[in-house]
Design a protein around this motif. Structure first.
Motif, short mmCIF file in Angstrom:
data_model
loop_
_atom_site.label_atom_id
_atom_site.label_comp_id
_atom_site.label_asym_id
_atom_site.label_seq_id
_atom_site.Cartn_x
_atom_site.Cartn_y
_atom_site.Cartn_z
N GLU A 75 0.82 -1.21 0.00
CA GLU A 75 0.00 0.00 0.00
C GLU A 75 0.86 1.26 0.00
O GLU A 75 0.63 2.19 -0.78
CB GLU A 75 -0.94 -0.01 1.21
CG GLU A 75 -2.09 -1.01 1.09
CD GLU A 75 -2.93 -0.78 -0.16
OE1 GLU A 75 -3.26 0.39 -0.44
OE2 GLU A 75 -3.25 -1.76 -0.84
N HIS A 108 0.46 -4.74 -9.62
CA HIS A 108 -0.85 -5.34 -9.33
C HIS A 108 -0.92 -6.78 -9.86
O HIS A 108 -1.59 -7.63 -9.25
CB HIS A 108 -1.97 -4.49 -9.91
CG HIS A 108 -2.29 -3.28 -9.08
ND1 HIS A 108 -2.86 -3.38 -7.83
CD2 HIS A 108 -2.11 -1.95 -9.31
CE1 HIS A 108 -3.03 -2.17 -7.32
NE2 HIS A 108 -2.58 -1.29 -8.19
N ASN A 113 -3.89 -8.73 -8.26
CA ASN A 113 -5.00 -7.81 -8.52
C ASN A 113 -5.13 -7.61 -10.03
O ASN A 113 -4.75 -6.57 -10.58
CB ASN A 113 -4.75 -6.46 -7.83
CG ASN A 113 -4.53 -6.59 -6.35
OD1 ASN A 113 -5.09 -7.49 -5.70
ND2 ASN A 113 -3.71 -5.73 -5.78
N TYR A 114 -5.68 -8.62 -10.70
CA TYR A 114 -5.63 -8.62 -12.16
C TYR A 114 -6.50 -7.55 -12.80
O TYR A 114 -6.15 -7.01 -13.85
CB TYR A 114 -5.99 -10.01 -12.68
CG TYR A 114 -5.08 -11.09 -12.15
CD1 TYR A 114 -3.71 -10.97 -12.27
CD2 TYR A 114 -5.59 -12.21 -11.49
CE1 TYR A 114 -2.85 -11.94 -11.76
CE2 TYR A 114 -4.75 -13.19 -10.98
CZ TYR A 114 -3.38 -13.04 -11.12
OH TYR A 114 -2.53 -14.00 -10.60
N GLU A 116 -7.09 -4.47 -11.60
CA GLU A 116 -6.33 -3.23 -11.54
C GLU A 116 -5.15 -3.27 -12.49
O GLU A 116 -4.81 -2.27 -13.13
CB GLU A 116 -5.82 -3.00 -10.12
CG GLU A 116 -6.91 -2.67 -9.11
CD GLU A 116 -7.46 -3.92 -8.43
OE1 GLU A 116 -7.36 -5.01 -9.02
OE2 GLU A 116 -7.98 -3.79 -7.31
N SER A 117 -4.52 -4.45 -12.60
CA SER A 117 -3.39 -4.59 -13.51
C SER A 117 -3.80 -4.31 -14.95
O SER A 117 -3.13 -3.57 -15.67
CB SER A 117 -2.81 -6.01 -13.40
OG SER A 117 -1.75 -6.18 -14.31
N SER A 147 -1.99 -10.59 -17.58
CA SER A 147 -3.02 -10.33 -16.58
C SER A 147 -4.38 -10.86 -17.02
O SER A 147 -5.14 -11.40 -16.20
CB SER A 147 -3.11 -8.83 -16.29
OG SER A 147 -1.93 -8.39 -15.65
N SER A 151 -6.44 -14.00 -15.22
CA SER A 151 -7.80 -13.84 -14.73
C SER A 151 -8.78 -14.77 -15.42
O SER A 151 -9.98 -14.74 -15.13
CB SER A 151 -8.25 -12.38 -14.92
OG SER A 151 -8.35 -12.06 -16.30
#
Length: 267
Positions: A75, A108, A113-114, A116-117, A147, A151
C-alpha cells in the motif's frame, strides 16, 4: 548515509542511486529497493525544481523493477508509483507517466489484482502509442496478455501475448546480436504463454515454449529465472508430474531465496 546525515542531500541521492545500481547487478532486489527509495526521499527533501523532479522520475523508473519482484508493504510502496504519475503530470512528461502506469500494472499483477493490472496496462498502452514508444507498447501488450490470461480471459490474453511474443522475439534477436544475450522480458512473456497452453491441455507446445524461455537464463540466478521456473512447476503439477514439479519448484525457491523475491516465494 554520511552525506544524508551531513545534510548534503544531492550527494546522498547520487550515492544512494549508485548503491541501488550496484545491488541490481547482483540481483539483491530488496537492497536495491531500499537504496533507490533513500535517493528519492533525499530528492523530495530538496527544494522543488524541474531538475530534481526529472531525477526523481528517473530513479523511480529504476525502483519499479525490484519492487514488482517483491511488492512488500504494497500500500505504501504503490503510492510511490502514483506519485511518479503525479510528478510526470506536473512536468507534462507523458513518457514518464506511461512508465509509472506500466510498473503499477506489473505490481498489481504480482499482487494478484488482475483487474487493476489490466486497467493500468491499458492506460500504459494508450500513452505509449501516443508518444510512439514501440518498446513500451510491446511491454504493455505482454502485461495485458499476462493479466488477462491469469484472470481466465484466455482468448483475449493469448491474442495480446502472441502479438507481444512475436515482437519481443524480434527485439530479443536484435538485442542478442548486439549484446550477446536474450531479453528477459521476452522470456517471461513466452513462459506466460506456455502456461496458458498448458492449462488448455497443449502440453507439447507448452514444453517447447518453456524450453525456449528458460534456456537462455538457466543457472543465471536472475529473478526472472525463478519466475519462469514457478510457472513451469505449475504446468507440471497440472500434468501430474509431481517429482519433476517438485524439483523445478525447489530450483525456483532457491532462486527466490537468493534474490529475496516475495513474488517468486509465493509462486
Amino acid at each position: 548515509y554520511h552525506y544524508r546525515r551531513s545534510g548534503d542531500l544531492a550527494r546522498a541521492a547520487q550515492y544512494a542511486e549508485l548503491a541501488g545500481d550496484r545491488a541490481m547487478t547482483v540481483s539483491a532486489l530488496d537492497r536495491a529497493c531500499d537504496h533507490y527509495l533513500v535517493a528519492m526521499n533525499a530528492l523530495d527533501a530538496m527544494p522543488v525544481s524541474t531538475e530534481t523532479r526529472r531525477k526523481w522520475l528517473a530513479i523511480s523508473a529504476k525502483w519499479g523493477l525490484p519492487f514488482v519482484f517483491s511488492p512488500v508493504q504494497s500500500e505504501s510502496k504503490l503510492k510511490v508509483l502514483h506519485m511518479a504519475a503525479h510528478y510526470a503530470d506536473e512536468l507534462g512528461d507523458v513518457d514518464a507517466k506511461a512508465r509509472s502506469w506500466h510498473w503499477l500494472g506489473w505490481a498489481h499483477y504480482s499482487l494478484g489484482n488482475y483487474g487493476e493490472s489490466v486497467q493500468h496496462y491499458q492506460a500504459t498502452l494508450e500513452l505509449a502509442q501516443q508518444v510512439g514508444d514501440s518498446r513500451l507498447v510491446v511491454q504493455a501488450e505482454a502485461g495485458l496478455g499476462q493479466s488477462l490470461a491469469a484472470s481466465g480471459a484466455y482468448a483475449a490474453g493469448l491474442d495480446y501475448l502472441n502479438r507481444a511474443v512475436a515482437r519481443k522475439r524480434e527485439q530479443a534477436q536484435a538485442q542478442g546480436q548486439r549484446r550477446g544475450r536474450v531479453a528477459q522480458g521476452y522470456g517471461y512473456a513466452l513462459a506466460a504463454t506456455a502456461l496458458v497452453h498448458a492449462d488448455r491441455g497443449d502440453f507439447a507446445l507448452a514444453d517447447e515454449m518453456f524450453e525456449e524461455a528458460i534456456a537462455p537464463v538457466a543457472g543465471s540466478g536472475h529473478a526472472i529465472e525463478g519466475s519462469m521456473l514457478a510457472l513451469k512447476a505449475i504446468a507440471l503439477v497440472w500434468r501430474g508430474r509431481w517429482e519433476e514439479a517438485r524439483t523445478v519448484a525447489q530450483r525456483g525457491w532457491h532462486n527466490a531465496q537468493r534474490v529475496n523475491s516475495a513474488f517468486n516465494f509465493v509462486n
